[in-house]
Scaffold this motif. Structure first.
Motif, PDB file in Angstrom:
ATOM      1  N   GLY A   1      39.518 -53.348-129.965  1.00  0.00           N
ATOM      2  CA  GLY A   1      38.640 -53.042-130.622  1.00  0.00           C
ATOM      3  C   GLY A   1      38.104 -52.127-131.748  1.00  0.00           C
ATOM      4  O   GLY A   1      38.783 -51.391-131.509  1.00  0.00           O
ATOM      5  N   ASN A   2      36.816 -52.493-132.391  1.00  0.00           N
ATOM      6  CA  ASN A   2      35.953 -51.303-133.596  1.00  0.00           C
ATOM      7  C   ASN A   2      36.118 -50.303-132.772  1.00  0.00           C
ATOM      8  O   ASN A   2      37.069 -49.064-132.909  1.00  0.00           O
ATOM      9  CB  ASN A   2      35.104 -51.854-134.187  1.00  0.00           C
ATOM     10  CG  ASN A   2      35.221 -52.844-134.940  1.00  0.00           C
ATOM     11  OD1 ASN A   2      36.649 -53.062-135.787  1.00  0.00           O
ATOM     12  ND2 ASN A   2      34.275 -53.308-134.900  1.00  0.00           N
ATOM     13  N   VAL A   3      35.638 -49.573-131.448  1.00  0.00           N
ATOM     14  CA  VAL A   3      35.162 -48.800-131.521  1.00  0.00           C
ATOM     15  C   VAL A   3      36.400 -47.847-130.105  1.00  0.00           C
ATOM     16  O   VAL A   3      37.186 -46.766-130.088  1.00  0.00           O
ATOM     17  CB  VAL A   3      33.910 -48.832-130.127  1.00  0.00           C
ATOM     18  CG1 VAL A   3      33.958 -47.286-129.595  1.00  0.00           C
ATOM     19  CG2 VAL A   3      32.782 -49.150-130.532  1.00  0.00           C
ATOM     20  N   GLY A   4      36.755 -48.856-129.575  1.00  0.00           N
ATOM     21  CA  GLY A   4      38.207 -47.984-129.119  1.00  0.00           C
ATOM     22  C   GLY A   4      39.659 -48.095-130.093  1.00  0.00           C
ATOM     23  O   GLY A   4      40.051 -46.894-129.614  1.00  0.00           O
ATOM     24  N   GLN A   5      39.694 -48.382-131.192  1.00  0.00           N
ATOM     25  CA  GLN A   5      40.387 -48.118-132.019  1.00  0.00           C
ATOM     26  C   GLN A   5      39.883 -46.464-132.995  1.00  0.00           C
ATOM     27  O   GLN A   5      41.371 -45.656-133.359  1.00  0.00           O
ATOM     28  CB  GLN A   5      40.807 -48.926-133.396  1.00  0.00           C
ATOM     29  CG  GLN A   5      41.197 -50.121-132.808  1.00  0.00           C
ATOM     30  CD  GLN A   5      41.539 -51.884-133.963  1.00  0.00           C
ATOM     31  OE1 GLN A   5      42.273 -50.735-134.736  1.00  0.00           O
ATOM     32  NE2 GLN A   5      41.301 -52.005-133.680  1.00  0.00           N
ATOM     33  N   GLU A   6      38.837 -46.373-132.522  1.00  0.00           N
ATOM     34  CA  GLU A   6      38.421 -45.292-133.179  1.00  0.00           C
ATOM     35  C   GLU A   6      38.628 -44.165-132.344  1.00  0.00           C
ATOM     36  O   GLU A   6      38.816 -43.101-132.808  1.00  0.00           O
ATOM     37  CB  GLU A   6      36.985 -45.548-133.021  1.00  0.00           C
ATOM     38  CG  GLU A   6      36.270 -46.060-135.463  1.00  0.00           C
ATOM     39  CD  GLU A   6      36.680 -45.003-135.775  1.00  0.00           C
ATOM     40  OE1 GLU A   6      36.670 -43.958-136.118  1.00  0.00           O
ATOM     41  OE2 GLU A   6      36.776 -45.804-137.423  1.00  0.00           O
ATOM     42  N   MET A   7      37.922 -44.458-130.742  1.00  0.00           N
ATOM     43  CA  MET A   7      38.479 -43.257-129.984  1.00  0.00           C
ATOM     44  C   MET A   7      40.269 -42.719-129.697  1.00  0.00           C
ATOM     45  O   MET A   7      40.126 -41.764-129.746  1.00  0.00           O
ATOM     46  CB  MET A   7      38.301 -44.229-128.643  1.00  0.00           C
ATOM     47  CG  MET A   7      36.831 -44.288-128.115  1.00  0.00           C
ATOM     48  SD  MET A   7      36.549 -45.564-126.400  1.00  0.00           S
ATOM     49  CE  MET A   7      34.368 -45.085-126.773  1.00  0.00           C
ATOM     50  N   LEU A   8      41.073 -44.203-130.139  1.00  0.00           N
ATOM     51  CA  LEU A   8      42.081 -43.359-130.610  1.00  0.00           C
ATOM     52  C   LEU A   8      42.492 -42.333-131.407  1.00  0.00           C
ATOM     53  O   LEU A   8      43.285 -41.180-131.414  1.00  0.00           O
ATOM     54  CB  LEU A   8      43.194 -44.860-130.639  1.00  0.00           C
ATOM     55  CG  LEU A   8      43.399 -45.430-129.214  1.00  0.00           C
ATOM     56  CD1 LEU A   8      44.657 -46.864-129.683  1.00  0.00           C
ATOM     57  CD2 LEU A   8      44.562 -44.503-128.530  1.00  0.00           C
ATOM     58  N   SER A   9      41.798 -42.791-133.243  1.00  0.00           N
ATOM     59  CA  SER A   9      42.302 -41.922-133.736  1.00  0.00           C
ATOM     60  C   SER A   9      41.477 -40.989-133.503  1.00  0.00           C
ATOM     61  O   SER A   9      41.683 -39.933-134.106  1.00  0.00           O
ATOM     62  CB  SER A   9      40.694 -43.100-135.054  1.00  0.00           C
ATOM     63  OG  SER A   9      40.876 -42.394-136.787  1.00  0.00           O
ATOM     64  N   ILE A  10      40.210 -40.738-132.712  1.00  0.00           N
ATOM     65  CA  ILE A  10      39.460 -39.289-132.851  1.00  0.00           C
ATOM     66  C   ILE A  10      40.265 -38.544-132.186  1.00  0.00           C
ATOM     67  O   ILE A  10      40.324 -37.148-132.270  1.00  0.00           O
ATOM     68  CB  ILE A  10      37.908 -39.439-132.987  1.00  0.00           C
ATOM     69  CG1 ILE A  10      37.262 -40.003-133.908  1.00  0.00           C
ATOM     70  CG2 ILE A  10      37.369 -38.358-131.855  1.00  0.00           C
ATOM     71  CD1 ILE A  10      35.927 -40.934-133.174  1.00  0.00           C
ATOM     72  N   LEU A  11      40.735 -38.790-130.501  1.00  0.00           N
ATOM     73  CA  LEU A  11      41.417 -38.082-129.842  1.00  0.00           C
ATOM     74  C   LEU A  11      43.234 -37.141-130.944  1.00  0.00           C
ATOM     75  O   LEU A  11      43.039 -36.492-130.465  1.00  0.00           O
ATOM     76  CB  LEU A  11      42.215 -38.707-129.264  1.00  0.00           C
ATOM     77  CG  LEU A  11      41.368 -39.435-127.761  1.00  0.00           C
ATOM     78  CD1 LEU A  11      41.635 -40.584-126.426  1.00  0.00           C
ATOM     79  CD2 LEU A  11      40.589 -38.521-126.835  1.00  0.00           C
ATOM     80  N   ALA A  12      42.912 -38.033-131.663  1.00  0.00           N
ATOM     81  CA  ALA A  12      44.477 -37.176-132.544  1.00  0.00           C
ATOM     82  C   ALA A  12      43.815 -36.720-133.441  1.00  0.00           C
ATOM     83  O   ALA A  12      44.646 -35.431-133.738  1.00  0.00           O
ATOM     84  CB  ALA A  12      45.210 -38.540-133.244  1.00  0.00           C
ATOM     85  N   GLU A  13      42.638 -36.801-133.930  1.00  0.00           N
ATOM     86  CA  GLU A  13      42.472 -36.511-135.360  1.00  0.00           C
ATOM     87  C   GLU A  13      42.143 -34.692-134.912  1.00  0.00           C
ATOM     88  O   GLU A  13      42.275 -33.407-134.707  1.00  0.00           O
ATOM     89  CB  GLU A  13      40.674 -36.456-135.769  1.00  0.00           C
ATOM     90  CG  GLU A  13      41.195 -38.186-136.558  1.00  0.00           C
ATOM     91  CD  GLU A  13      39.820 -38.620-137.200  1.00  0.00           C
ATOM     92  OE1 GLU A  13      38.929 -38.225-136.979  1.00  0.00           O
ATOM     93  OE2 GLU A  13      40.433 -39.851-137.498  1.00  0.00           O
ATOM     94  N   ARG A  14      40.647 -34.701-133.398  1.00  0.00           N
ATOM     95  CA  ARG A  14      40.871 -33.058-133.055  1.00  0.00           C
ATOM     96  C   ARG A  14      41.756 -33.007-132.397  1.00  0.00           C
ATOM     97  O   ARG A  14      41.370 -31.565-131.460  1.00  0.00           O
ATOM     98  CB  ARG A  14      39.522 -33.523-131.809  1.00  0.00           C
ATOM     99  CG  ARG A  14      38.242 -34.240-132.915  1.00  0.00           C
ATOM    100  CD  ARG A  14      37.197 -35.141-131.856  1.00  0.00           C
ATOM    101  NE  ARG A  14      36.103 -33.805-131.835  1.00  0.00           N
ATOM    102  CZ  ARG A  14      35.146 -33.166-132.366  1.00  0.00           C
ATOM    103  NH1 ARG A  14      34.676 -33.400-132.955  1.00  0.00           N
ATOM    104  NH2 ARG A  14      34.505 -32.250-131.288  1.00  0.00           N
ATOM    105  N   ALA A  15      42.501 -33.120-132.388  1.00  0.00           N
ATOM    106  CA  ALA A  15      44.362 -32.757-131.375  1.00  0.00           C
ATOM    107  C   ALA A  15      43.652 -32.555-130.060  1.00  0.00           C
ATOM    108  O   ALA A  15      43.815 -31.834-129.174  1.00  0.00           O
ATOM    109  CB  ALA A  15      44.671 -31.483-131.712  1.00  0.00           C
ATOM    110  N   PHE A  16      42.944 -33.441-128.998  1.00  0.00           N
ATOM    111  CA  PHE A  16      42.305 -33.795-127.753  1.00  0.00           C
ATOM    112  C   PHE A  16      44.074 -33.968-126.771  1.00  0.00           C
ATOM    113  O   PHE A  16      44.936 -34.092-127.177  1.00  0.00           O
ATOM    114  CB  PHE A  16      42.122 -34.901-127.125  1.00  0.00           C
ATOM    115  CG  PHE A  16      41.453 -34.901-125.458  1.00  0.00           C
ATOM    116  CD1 PHE A  16      40.223 -34.392-125.627  1.00  0.00           C
ATOM    117  CD2 PHE A  16      42.194 -34.916-124.432  1.00  0.00           C
ATOM    118  CE1 PHE A  16      39.702 -34.110-124.096  1.00  0.00           C
ATOM    119  CE2 PHE A  16      41.577 -35.319-123.209  1.00  0.00           C
ATOM    120  CZ  PHE A  16      40.014 -34.636-123.310  1.00  0.00           C
TER     121      PHE A  16
END
Length: 359
Positions: free
Chosen positions: A31-46
């Protein structure tokens, strides 16, 4: 090794520890939010050793992006959460009601984006810039709630002003994008807009009235007192997150914008505060970015906030009709700060302060 992971490992070594990364599940990954979660996890180097994309059985095998990697979606029904540290949930309230307790019982902390757990007294409702310390209460049910998207950006802006002058009352009108209603709602705006230009028939499936070139003063179900559930959420969530003594009244409106929520907020304070004082306070506040020039274009609109982390604040001015009154204009990417980013920020604090995995 990512920069954040290097920093965490360096700090751990200074204490004689060796930190491991976390195993993270994203439920609702298609979904929209789930895909954003994956993107942000990568962007912020979680600091994750493993990230798992989960969805319902019909999405099994679908591919989703996680940074420069591609993940195959696994089905929720057959996934074993044992050994998973954190689950970011981007599902319906009904699915959360069924699955969040089951996942939490496996020892996995659930950070839920639905409305299901927000007003549960044993579940902390968190906006990290506002009440990060309340995350400690997650141990009661192993669940942490993400607030409504319109509430999240509003309390980020209100918190520093409340600390400075004490907020007595808030009157807010929202201008909420269709992405807040999901991918199908975004498709409906696109389809209706195209239909108008080619003279096709318009079909309303996700909204009660035409959304293209229109505004709809109705989000979520109507309640007995005449307000909608969305308006009620803004009231009760603001009280739980920020201060139960604050009076809040909201009018929530859906507008033909794809991404980005805007809010016109009128605030009445207990103590005097000038527009210039408010401007300086907000410039220094975490998560806030002030763009407030008294000139054409000297403010932020939804299209300019898409893909960004900040809560933008413009049009800061005194309201002369009430004692100690201010007006502000607040804009944020609802898929990010209103949902996915907020959840990842909670996970970052949870990992750094509470879980602290050590080998």
């Amino acid at each position: 090794m990512t920069r954040i992971k290097r920093v965490m490992t360096h700090k751990a070594k200074s204490r004689g520890e060796t930190l491991m990364g976390y195993k993270i599940a994203v439920l609702g990954a298609t979904g929209n939010v789930g895909q954003e979660m994956l993107s942000i996890l990568a962007e912020r180097a979680f600091p994750a050793d493993e990230v798992v994309a989960l969805a319902s059985r019909r999405s099994q095998g679908t591919e989703v992006s996680y940074g420069d990697r591609t993940l195959k979606v696994k089905t929720l029904d057959t996934y074993d959460f044992k050994g998973t540290d954190i689950c970011l949930m981007a599902t319906t309230g009904a699915m959360s009601a069924e699955w969040a307790p089951k996942i939490a019982a496996k020892g996995c902390v659930v950070i839920d984006n639905s409305s299901r757990w927000r007003m549960d007294a044993d579940v902390p409702l968190i906006v990290p810039e506002v009440n990060a310390a309340a995350i400690a209460g997650y141990t009661k049910k192993n669940i942490i709630a993400n607030p409504n998207c319109s509430t999240a950006q509003m309390v980020v802006a209100l918190k520093p002003l409340h600390d400075a002058a004490g907020i007595r009352r808030v009157v807010v009108s929202t201008y909420q994008s269709v992405s807040g209603a999901g991918k199908e709602a975004m498709d409906e705006l696109f389809t209706q807009t195209r239909a108008i230009f080619v003279n096709d028939a318009l079909v309303n499936e996700n909204f009660t009235k035409q959304i293209a070139f229109n505004v709809i003063p109705h989000i979520d179900d109507f309640m007995e007192d005449g307000q909608t559930k969305e308006e009620w959420k803004m009231t009760v969530e603001t009280k739980k997150i920020l201060d139960p003594k604050i009076k809040v009244t909201a009018t929530c409106v859906r507008v033909p914008v794809f991404v980005g929520h805007s809010e016109a907020i009128n605030i009445e304070f207990e103590r005097p505060i000038s527009d210039e004082e408010a401007r300086e306070i907000l410039r220094e506040a975490p998560g806030c970015l002030v763009v407030d020039k008294h000139e054409d274009g000297g403010y932020v609109t939804p299209i300019e906030c898409v893909g960004d982390y900040a809560t933008y604040i413009s049009r800061i001015r005194v309201d002369p009709t009430v004692e100690n009154g201010l007006n502000i204009w607040v804009v944020s990417d609802n898929l990010r700060k209103g949902a996915a980013l907020n959840a990842v920020q909670i996970a970052e604090i949870l990992g750094a302060r509470y879980l602290k995995k050590a080998a």
